[in-house]
Design a protein around this motif. Sequence first.
Motif, PDB file in Angstrom:
ATOM      1  N   ASP A 110      -3.334   1.325 -11.638  1.00 62.93           N
ATOM      2  CA  ASP A 110      -3.815   2.634 -12.077  1.00 62.93           C
ATOM      3  C   ASP A 110      -3.094   3.785 -11.394  1.00 62.93           C
ATOM      4  O   ASP A 110      -3.452   4.939 -11.576  1.00 62.93           O
ATOM      5  CB  ASP A 110      -5.318   2.736 -11.778  1.00 62.93           C
ATOM      6  N   ARG A 111      -2.098   3.447 -10.571  1.00 63.57           N
ATOM      7  CA  ARG A 111      -1.303   4.428  -9.836  1.00 63.57           C
ATOM      8  C   ARG A 111      -2.147   5.257  -8.874  1.00 63.57           C
ATOM      9  O   ARG A 111      -1.858   6.430  -8.610  1.00 63.57           O
ATOM     10  CB  ARG A 111      -0.530   5.334 -10.797  1.00 63.57           C
ATOM     11  N   ALA A 112      -3.218   4.628  -8.375  1.00 62.14           N
ATOM     12  CA  ALA A 112      -4.012   5.283  -7.329  1.00 62.14           C
ATOM     13  C   ALA A 112      -3.262   5.278  -6.009  1.00 62.14           C
ATOM     14  O   ALA A 112      -3.493   6.118  -5.148  1.00 62.14           O
ATOM     15  CB  ALA A 112      -5.362   4.578  -7.174  1.00 62.14           C
ATOM     16  N   TRP A 113      -2.358   4.309  -5.873  1.00 59.68           N
ATOM     17  CA  TRP A 113      -1.529   4.233  -4.672  1.00 59.68           C
ATOM     18  C   TRP A 113      -0.231   4.992  -4.936  1.00 59.68           C
ATOM     19  O   TRP A 113       0.817   4.411  -5.194  1.00 59.68           O
ATOM     20  CB  TRP A 113      -1.224   2.786  -4.315  1.00 59.68           C
ATOM     21  N   GLY A 114      -0.297   6.306  -4.875  1.00 60.05           N
ATOM     22  CA  GLY A 114       0.887   7.120  -5.110  1.00 60.05           C
ATOM     23  C   GLY A 114       1.764   7.195  -3.871  1.00 60.05           C
ATOM     24  O   GLY A 114       1.482   6.596  -2.831  1.00 60.05           O
ATOM     25  N   ARG A 115       2.837   7.950  -3.994  1.00 65.92           N
ATOM     26  CA  ARG A 115       3.780   8.074  -2.880  1.00 65.92           C
ATOM     27  C   ARG A 115       3.104   8.676  -1.641  1.00 65.92           C
ATOM     28  O   ARG A 115       3.517   8.414  -0.508  1.00 65.92           O
ATOM     29  CB  ARG A 115       4.965   8.949  -3.300  1.00 65.92           C
ATOM     30  N   GLU A 116       2.048   9.476  -1.865  1.00 60.87           N
ATOM     31  CA  GLU A 116       1.379  10.133  -0.744  1.00 60.87           C
ATOM     32  C   GLU A 116       0.435   9.203   0.003  1.00 60.87           C
ATOM     33  O   GLU A 116       0.091   9.452   1.161  1.00 60.87           O
ATOM     34  CB  GLU A 116       0.585  11.351  -1.254  1.00 60.87           C
TER      35      GLU A 116
ATOM     36  N   VAL B 232       9.591   1.154  -4.387  1.00 62.94           N
ATOM     37  CA  VAL B 232      10.222   2.371  -4.924  1.00 62.94           C
ATOM     38  C   VAL B 232      11.637   2.071  -5.407  1.00 62.94           C
ATOM     39  O   VAL B 232      12.043   2.486  -6.508  1.00 62.94           O
ATOM     40  CB  VAL B 232      10.232   3.481  -3.859  1.00 62.94           C
ATOM     41  N   ASN B 233      12.391   1.328  -4.605  1.00 71.27           N
ATOM     42  CA  ASN B 233      13.763   0.982  -4.999  1.00 71.27           C
ATOM     43  C   ASN B 233      13.779   0.087  -6.237  1.00 71.27           C
ATOM     44  O   ASN B 233      14.616   0.259  -7.138  1.00 71.27           O
ATOM     45  CB  ASN B 233      14.483   0.286  -3.846  1.00 71.27           C
ATOM     46  N   PHE B 234      12.859  -0.872  -6.298  1.00 70.80           N
ATOM     47  CA  PHE B 234      12.778  -1.746  -7.475  1.00 70.80           C
ATOM     48  C   PHE B 234      12.451  -0.934  -8.723  1.00 70.80           C
ATOM     49  O   PHE B 234      13.022  -1.165  -9.799  1.00 70.80           O
ATOM     50  CB  PHE B 234      11.718  -2.819  -7.246  1.00 70.80           C
ATOM     51  N   ASN B 235      11.525   0.013  -8.583  1.00 74.84           N
ATOM     52  CA  ASN B 235      11.127   0.835  -9.726  1.00 74.84           C
ATOM     53  C   ASN B 235      12.290   1.687 -10.230  1.00 74.84           C
ATOM     54  O   ASN B 235      12.484   1.848 -11.445  1.00 74.84           O
ATOM     55  CB  ASN B 235       9.949   1.726  -9.333  1.00 74.84           C
TER      56      ASN B 235
ATOM     57  N   ALA C  75       0.348   5.388  -0.647  1.00 75.17           N
ATOM     58  CA  ALA C  75       0.613   3.948  -0.788  1.00 75.17           C
ATOM     59  C   ALA C  75       0.740   3.237   0.558  1.00 75.17           C
ATOM     60  O   ALA C  75       0.177   2.151   0.753  1.00 75.17           O
ATOM     61  CB  ALA C  75       1.880   3.736  -1.612  1.00 75.17           C
ATOM     62  N   VAL C  76       1.469   3.837   1.486  1.00 69.13           N
ATOM     63  CA  VAL C  76       1.686   3.189   2.782  1.00 69.13           C
ATOM     64  C   VAL C  76       0.357   2.922   3.485  1.00 69.13           C
ATOM     65  O   VAL C  76       0.121   1.828   4.021  1.00 69.13           O
ATOM     66  CB  VAL C  76       2.595   4.063   3.674  1.00 69.13           C
ATOM     67  N   TYR C  77      -0.536   3.895   3.450  1.00 65.03           N
ATOM     68  CA  TYR C  77      -1.806   3.766   4.160  1.00 65.03           C
ATOM     69  C   TYR C  77      -2.749   2.805   3.436  1.00 65.03           C
ATOM     70  O   TYR C  77      -3.480   2.048   4.083  1.00 65.03           O
ATOM     71  CB  TYR C  77      -2.448   5.143   4.305  1.00 65.03           C
ATOM     72  N   ARG C  78      -2.730   2.829   2.105  1.00 62.66           N
ATOM     73  CA  ARG C  78      -3.587   1.913   1.351  1.00 62.66           C
ATOM     74  C   ARG C  78      -3.139   0.461   1.567  1.00 62.66           C
ATOM     75  O   ARG C  78      -3.970  -0.433   1.720  1.00 62.66           O
ATOM     76  CB  ARG C  78      -3.547   2.255  -0.138  1.00 62.66           C
ATOM     77  N   ILE C  79      -1.823   0.237   1.551  1.00 66.83           N
ATOM     78  CA  ILE C  79      -1.314  -1.123   1.758  1.00 66.83           C
ATOM     79  C   ILE C  79      -1.649  -1.605   3.168  1.00 66.83           C
ATOM     80  O   ILE C  79      -2.011  -2.766   3.370  1.00 66.83           O
ATOM     81  CB  ILE C  79       0.202  -1.178   1.491  1.00 66.83           C
ATOM     82  N   THR C  80      -1.546  -0.714   4.139  1.00 69.30           N
ATOM     83  CA  THR C  80      -1.951  -1.080   5.498  1.00 69.30           C
ATOM     84  C   THR C  80      -3.410  -1.512   5.521  1.00 69.30           C
ATOM     85  O   THR C  80      -3.773  -2.503   6.168  1.00 69.30           O
ATOM     86  CB  THR C  80      -1.747   0.102   6.460  1.00 69.30           C
ATOM     87  N   GLY C  81      -4.252  -0.776   4.799  1.00 66.95           N
ATOM     88  CA  GLY C  81      -5.664  -1.124   4.739  1.00 66.95           C
ATOM     89  C   GLY C  81      -5.903  -2.488   4.118  1.00 66.95           C
ATOM     90  O   GLY C  81      -6.690  -3.297   4.620  1.00 66.95           O
ATOM     91  N   VAL C  82      -5.209  -2.750   3.011  1.00 69.54           N
ATOM     92  CA  VAL C  82      -5.359  -4.043   2.333  1.00 69.54           C
ATOM     93  C   VAL C  82      -4.883  -5.174   3.234  1.00 69.54           C
ATOM     94  O   VAL C  82      -5.541  -6.225   3.353  1.00 69.54           O
ATOM     95  CB  VAL C  82      -4.587  -4.050   1.002  1.00 69.54           C
ATOM     96  N   LEU C  83      -3.738  -4.981   3.873  1.00 71.34           N
ATOM     97  CA  LEU C  83      -3.214  -6.013   4.776  1.00 71.34           C
ATOM     98  C   LEU C  83      -4.159  -6.236   5.963  1.00 71.34           C
ATOM     99  O   LEU C  83      -4.318  -7.371   6.433  1.00 71.34           O
ATOM    100  CB  LEU C  83      -1.823  -5.608   5.283  1.00 71.34           C
ATOM    101  N   THR C  84      -4.787  -5.162   6.433  1.00 69.59           N
ATOM    102  CA  THR C  84      -5.742  -5.289   7.531  1.00 69.59           C
ATOM    103  C   THR C  84      -6.938  -6.133   7.117  1.00 69.59           C
ATOM    104  O   THR C  84      -7.389  -7.021   7.854  1.00 69.59           O
ATOM    105  CB  THR C  84      -6.226  -3.898   7.985  1.00 69.59           C
ATOM    106  N   VAL C  85      -7.455  -5.858   5.916  1.00 69.55           N
ATOM    107  CA  VAL C  85      -8.601  -6.616   5.423  1.00 69.55           C
ATOM    108  C   VAL C  85      -8.239  -8.081   5.207  1.00 69.55           C
ATOM    109  O   VAL C  85      -8.976  -8.989   5.590  1.00 69.55           O
ATOM    110  CB  VAL C  85      -9.136  -5.995   4.113  1.00 69.55           C
TER     111      VAL C  85
END
Length: 746
Positions: free
Chosen positions: A451-457, A372-375, A459-469
């Motif tokens: 595709d901006r599917a990982w929005g502010r609402e 977010v800060n980079f953007n 993103a945190v949870y999706r990234i956690t999921g990816v890191l978990t996998v």
Amino acid sequence: MDNIYLFVLVILMALAVSDLVVGVSNDAVNFLNSALGSKAAPRYVILLVASAGILLGSIFSSGMMEVARRGVFFPENFYFHEMMMIFLAVMFTDVILLDMFNTFGLPTSTTVSLVFELLGSAVAVALVKIWNAGGSMAELPIYINSGKALGIISGILTSVIVAFITGTVVMYVTRVIFSFHYQKSFRYIGPLWCGIALTAISYFAIFKGMKDTSIMPHELMAWMNAHTGLMMVYCFIGWTILMGLIHYLFKINILKLTVLAGTLSLALAFAGNDLVNFIGVFVAGFDSYNIASNAAAAGVDISTLKMSELAGAVPANPLILFIGGLIMVITIWLSKKARSVSDTEINLARQDDGVERFGSTSLSRALVRGAVNFNKNFAKYVPERAQRFLARRFEPMAVIEAAEKAPFDLIRATVNLAVASILIASATSLRLPLSTTYVTFMVAMGSSLADRAWGRESAVYRITGVLTVISGWFLTAAVAFTVAFIVGLVLMYGGNIAIYGLAAVCAFILFQSKVLFSRRQKKAAAREAMYNGDDKELNIVDESTQEICNAMQTMTKLYQETIEGLASEDRRKLKDTMRAAEQMYQEAHERKYRLLPILRKLEANNIDTAHYYVQVADYVNEVAKALVHITRPSFDHIDNNHEGLSPAQLSDLQEINKRVSDIYDEIIRMLQTKDFSHLDDALQHRDELFEILAKAIKNQIYRVRDNASSSRSSMLYLDIINETKTMVLQSRNLLKAQKHFLAADE
């Protein structure tokens, strides 16, 4: 020959069938998710296409069992018994490991698991062999091909990074070209786009799916290798013209055809190449048994028989490959675990918001904060006109693929298939090791990010999921090696008893895994049915009333069991009560985040109903939270072996428990009958309880003054009193809100 080897062969065969089932349940995510996530066709059509690809791949597969025979070890340096123990350790480990990942819905790589299981078991057997001969660790390279494993690890790291970046870049450019409202522009450049995607898919199908199959003559393959660029040009021109004719003349959605073609290609390549991962160990064991049987018939002592014949590349029996393909087809149609693994990726990639499967971690929060800060800083250097243009291109539709309510659209599905196909085929042609599961998953995640599917609402949870996998992927290699190493040692030292014992343990673990998965599926289905039911049958009022009644009954039971557990200092009972209360609070907490789908289903004239429904959900959450604050300290108190409550304290709590039970029985009766004429009586009983609570606090103050109670038991007692007051107060508010909820609905 000893009959134990025949028993080992039977176990290998049974485990091979089980491995086919759990393996395809895991790898189905590779070729099904783009079609399922975009809803390119009904599910049965997608499965039919995938089934055709699997059967074609299994029929025409060359079935070379190189990895299982000589990929990570040198078979000519092992005796027959040692080789059978290696294969048995691999199959025990592989079935259990893959089933564990499937149970929790996490995709992993069957190739990586197989290679590291072979490595772990071979190292164990080699070490036993060296130790028995009085040798040293320096002799290990004689038996183990360690360079193969290192090559796979480097391939994993590279493929994960490259796939994610490539998927992100290609999806971003594609969305800028088409936008989410792609129908208008697609009329003009759609055939061109599908031609590009189908060319990439064709390249994949030829160089990955059919390269080593019997259907592809070696001379033709050699010509294609020498003229790859020219062949791709011809493919592009041919596919573009064909897609244009279908699009303009027959008015057929060529995006759907492209996605289905990609699904067929990936399924064909999967069966043609990865099938050997599942049955390769059994076939190698079967060949070893035949070699030993022939040697024994010739009078050779099999205890000194080395397995040099396994070093050659021997094709598997076509009938075995076809039977394996049939089992895989049946599995993708019937396996619930395959759906669970697919749901994980689709959930992480979906365009809409909703309840997230994964939670939040400090690492994911830091990554999102940094992005977010980079953007914000990057936006300072981008002209406002360009920002407005890009914002319009990424402005999503109100509902993606509104007619079908797909998690993502067909444009992203074609990107996923085309990019994954190019990367996998390119790496294969360059002989670079990689995992198809890792590549397809990371491409899908990269395209979701772009595709901006990982929005502010989300993103945190999706990234956690990816890191978990991803962490699970690397855990696969470590766990596969370690477990196979331990199992190999047990088999070498334990003899026949170890073989029978491990077979029984493996069967028990698979049974328990099935039971665990079934329970998780039932709970998930119940929650989905409650919160996301069919629009035509949805009755928010009745469901809410029934849910609250169930919650009140559960709370009364858990509260009573907590008091009983404290009285008897029953640690197990208090632990079970705490877990049940925490599970109840988790479900109540999730219910708050499932409000939006429910509210959207309410009719426009039910705004008042929706208002009270929100209040009811909030009060249920607060009551459950108060119960957790009672059960958790109670368990901690006994778990830490602190002094139990005094008889006077327990007497007060038992009286309070009786009053609480009476109040909740009255609340439940009013909710079930929808008769609130005795609401004032409930209010009077609540006030009487509050007086008893106040008296109990005074009694405790006297006990503290007289040193009749320890400090820890005093704090626990007061916590229970205060949280009981909160729980009953919020329950009264809940009852009032439910009354208004029912009145508004009428």
